[in-house]
Design a protein around this motif. Structure first.
Motif, short mmCIF file in Angstrom:
data_model
loop_
_atom_site.label_atom_id
_atom_site.label_comp_id
_atom_site.label_asym_id
_atom_site.label_seq_id
_atom_site.Cartn_x
_atom_site.Cartn_y
_atom_site.Cartn_z
N LYS A 116 -10.78 1.36 -1.94
CA LYS A 116 -10.96 0.18 -1.10
C LYS A 116 -12.12 -0.64 -1.68
O LYS A 116 -13.23 -0.13 -1.83
CB LYS A 116 -11.25 0.57 0.35
N VAL B 66 -2.08 3.79 -8.26
CA VAL B 66 -3.18 3.95 -7.31
C VAL B 66 -3.35 2.67 -6.49
O VAL B 66 -3.61 1.59 -7.05
CB VAL B 66 -4.50 4.28 -8.03
N PRO B 67 -3.21 2.74 -5.16
CA PRO B 67 -3.39 1.52 -4.35
C PRO B 67 -4.86 1.12 -4.25
O PRO B 67 -5.74 1.97 -4.05
CB PRO B 67 -2.84 1.92 -2.98
N PHE C 207 0.83 -1.20 0.00
CA PHE C 207 0.00 0.00 0.00
C PHE C 207 0.87 1.25 0.00
O PHE C 207 0.63 2.19 -0.77
CB PHE C 207 -0.92 -0.01 1.22
N GLY D 133 -2.16 11.84 -3.90
CA GLY D 133 -1.29 10.95 -3.15
C GLY D 133 0.14 11.47 -3.08
O GLY D 133 0.83 11.29 -2.08
N TYR E 79 -8.40 8.99 3.13
CA TYR E 79 -7.88 7.96 2.24
C TYR E 79 -8.77 7.72 1.02
O TYR E 79 -8.32 7.15 0.03
CB TYR E 79 -7.65 6.66 3.01
N SER F 137 -6.84 6.66 -2.59
CA SER F 137 -6.80 5.22 -2.81
C SER F 137 -8.20 4.70 -3.08
O SER F 137 -9.18 5.45 -3.02
CB SER F 137 -6.20 4.51 -1.58
N SER G 43 3.22 1.78 -3.24
CA SER G 43 2.54 2.20 -4.48
C SER G 43 2.57 3.71 -4.68
O SER G 43 2.61 4.20 -5.81
CB SER G 43 1.10 1.70 -4.48
#
Length: 450
Positions: free
Chosen positions: A356, A332-333, A323, A385, A350, A354, A326
């Protein structure tokens, strides 16, 4: 009856000059107070002291993103760092039973944060050399590295930790509440098997904010503990030329990648199967971390940068170093770990930097979703980021943006004025005593522990 002239003489001389307080006057006064408050607040916000770093990202007030959003602009902590020479057993926790394990050897890998945090605290302006004025006490240990390199076994680690804390009067006084320990891997404080008995009230710094697959009890408590970033290769975080440079999106070969071992974990096995179905979209090579086909660090980051999205599934535990890595290859995580806890969540949004995705829905649907995101939006996520990745770098806490600065802020938030435990008592003059009414400065070590 009084005459008119008598009535006039009977009234106070200033009566004719005193205005009446009407409802109109009252409403006007209230409006004046409200206007004064509004403009005072406006000027306070307009001319507040500027504490932003030059590269801080500017986002809407509804989003918390970046180091400049911390509520405290300064840190006032005083931290005492134990010296290995003053506590019998600390040397073993840092260098093994034979003293042969070096700091340099322990800087590499996920456990490098144990060394970095210790060394940076020794250089910090927040460090104090006087125990009596310290707010917090740091217990240095490289125990994850020491264990991995055969310097101590699990039983030795346990007995050595107990011996160490029994020699710390301030630990006994507070029940460990003002003592800080670093456990830098997915095992967390479980490296010290008796942690729940001895340091369950201490502050634990760990990248692991969730229980591991192999244990039912979490060693992480959101009330007192702090999630820290993983230890990224210094060659990627340094200023200037890095091991590899990010590629333009147009030159990246894959939509997404997963670089890691399967370890028999369901989420990772799903990704490996998915890459076999869609090899042109998802790169998931069979990585060798030892032997003649071992992937070097440069080759690893070259693979990582060759995709728009870097997939980060859970392994033995919920966190993954991928994570953090990256952000430095500007990929992009995509978090595939439902229980993950991330560092500095009070100030970093976050969802802006990122993605999820539910770990139960890893399949073609995930690739279709990622493929639907335009490059312009991917660039925007990467740009945001880029502004906060300095928070993953273990640099001095004097830097306006660093992992250490974030850790100090978090420690200040958790600081309590009152640290005493069930084993400490106090008298009318404020003197601290134990159960035998022995004053604190006369306590002898080693001391009995729970």
């Amino acid at each position: 009856m009084w005459s008119t002239s008598n009535k006039s003489r009977a009234m106070p001389a200033h009566h004719h000059h005193q205005p009446l307080c009407t409802r109109t006057h009252q409403i006007g006064s209230l409006l004046l107070v409200a206007a004064t408050f509004f403009f005072t607040r406006l000027f306070d916000h307009s001319f507040a002291p500027c504490t932003l770093s030059t590269d801080a990202v500017h986002v809407s007030q509804s989003k918390l993103l970046g180091p400049h959003r911390w509520p405290e602009s300064q840190v006032f902590l005083k931290i005492y760092v134990y010296d290995p020479e003053e506590i019998n057993g600390l040397k073993e926790l840092m260098h093994g039973r034979d003293g042969k394990i070096t700091e340099q050897a322990c800087l590499k890998g996920q456990w490098g944060t144990q060394v970095k945090i210790h060394k940076l605290l020794l250089q910090s302006k927040l460090r104090t050399r006087r125990k009596e004025e310290a707010d917090l006490f740091f217990v240095p240990s490289y125990v994850k590295c020491v264990r991995m390199m055969g310097g101590l076994n699990d039983k030795e680690i346990n007995t050595t930790y107990v011996k160490v804390v029994s020699q710390m009067p301030y630990f006994r006084k507070s029940g460990g509440r003002n003592h800080i320990f670093v456990f830098p891997s997915g095992a967390g404080a479980h490296l010290f098997k008796s942690w729940a008995t001895y340091i369950n009230r201490s502050i634990i710094l760990t990248p692991e904010g969730d229980r591991t697959d192999k244990r039912d009890t979490s060693a992480f408590n959101t009330w007192k503990d702090i999630v820290i970033p993983g230890n990224i290769d210094d060659g990627m975080t340094k200023t200037g030329a890095t091991i590899v440079e990010p590629l333009p999106l147009s030159k990246r070969k894959f939509l997404a990648n997963y670089l890691g071992r399967a370890q028999g974990k369901a989420g990772r096995l799903k990704l490996i199967e998915l890459s076999k179905q869609f090899p042109e979209k998802l790169e998931c090579p069979d990585l060798k971390f030892s032997g003649p086909d071992k992937l070097g660090r440069k080759e690893y980051f070259e693979h990582l940068r060759n995709s728009k999205f870097c997939l980060a599934p859970r392994g033995e535990s919920s966190w993954t170093l991928r994570f953090y890595e990256s952000f430095f290859v500007e990929c992009v995580p995509v978090i595939l770990s439902d229980q993950i806890e991330l560092p500095f969540q009070n100030v970093i949004d976050y969802s802006q930097i990122s993605i999820k995705w539910p770990s139960s829905r890893v399949g073609p649907e995930l690739l279709q979703y990622l493929e639907s995101i335009p490059d312009e939006e991917i660039e925007q996520i990467i740009a945001r980021g880029r502004q906060v990745r300095c928070m993953w770098v273990y640099a001095s806490d004097a830097e306006p943006c660093s992992a250490m600065r974030g850790i100090m802020w978090e420690l200040q938030r958790k600081l309590r004025q009152f640290h005493h435990s069930v084993e400490t008592f106090w008298l009318h003059n404020g003197s601290i005593v134990n159960r035998n009414l022995v004053e604190f400065f006369k306590w002898e070590v080693p001391m009995p522990l729970p």
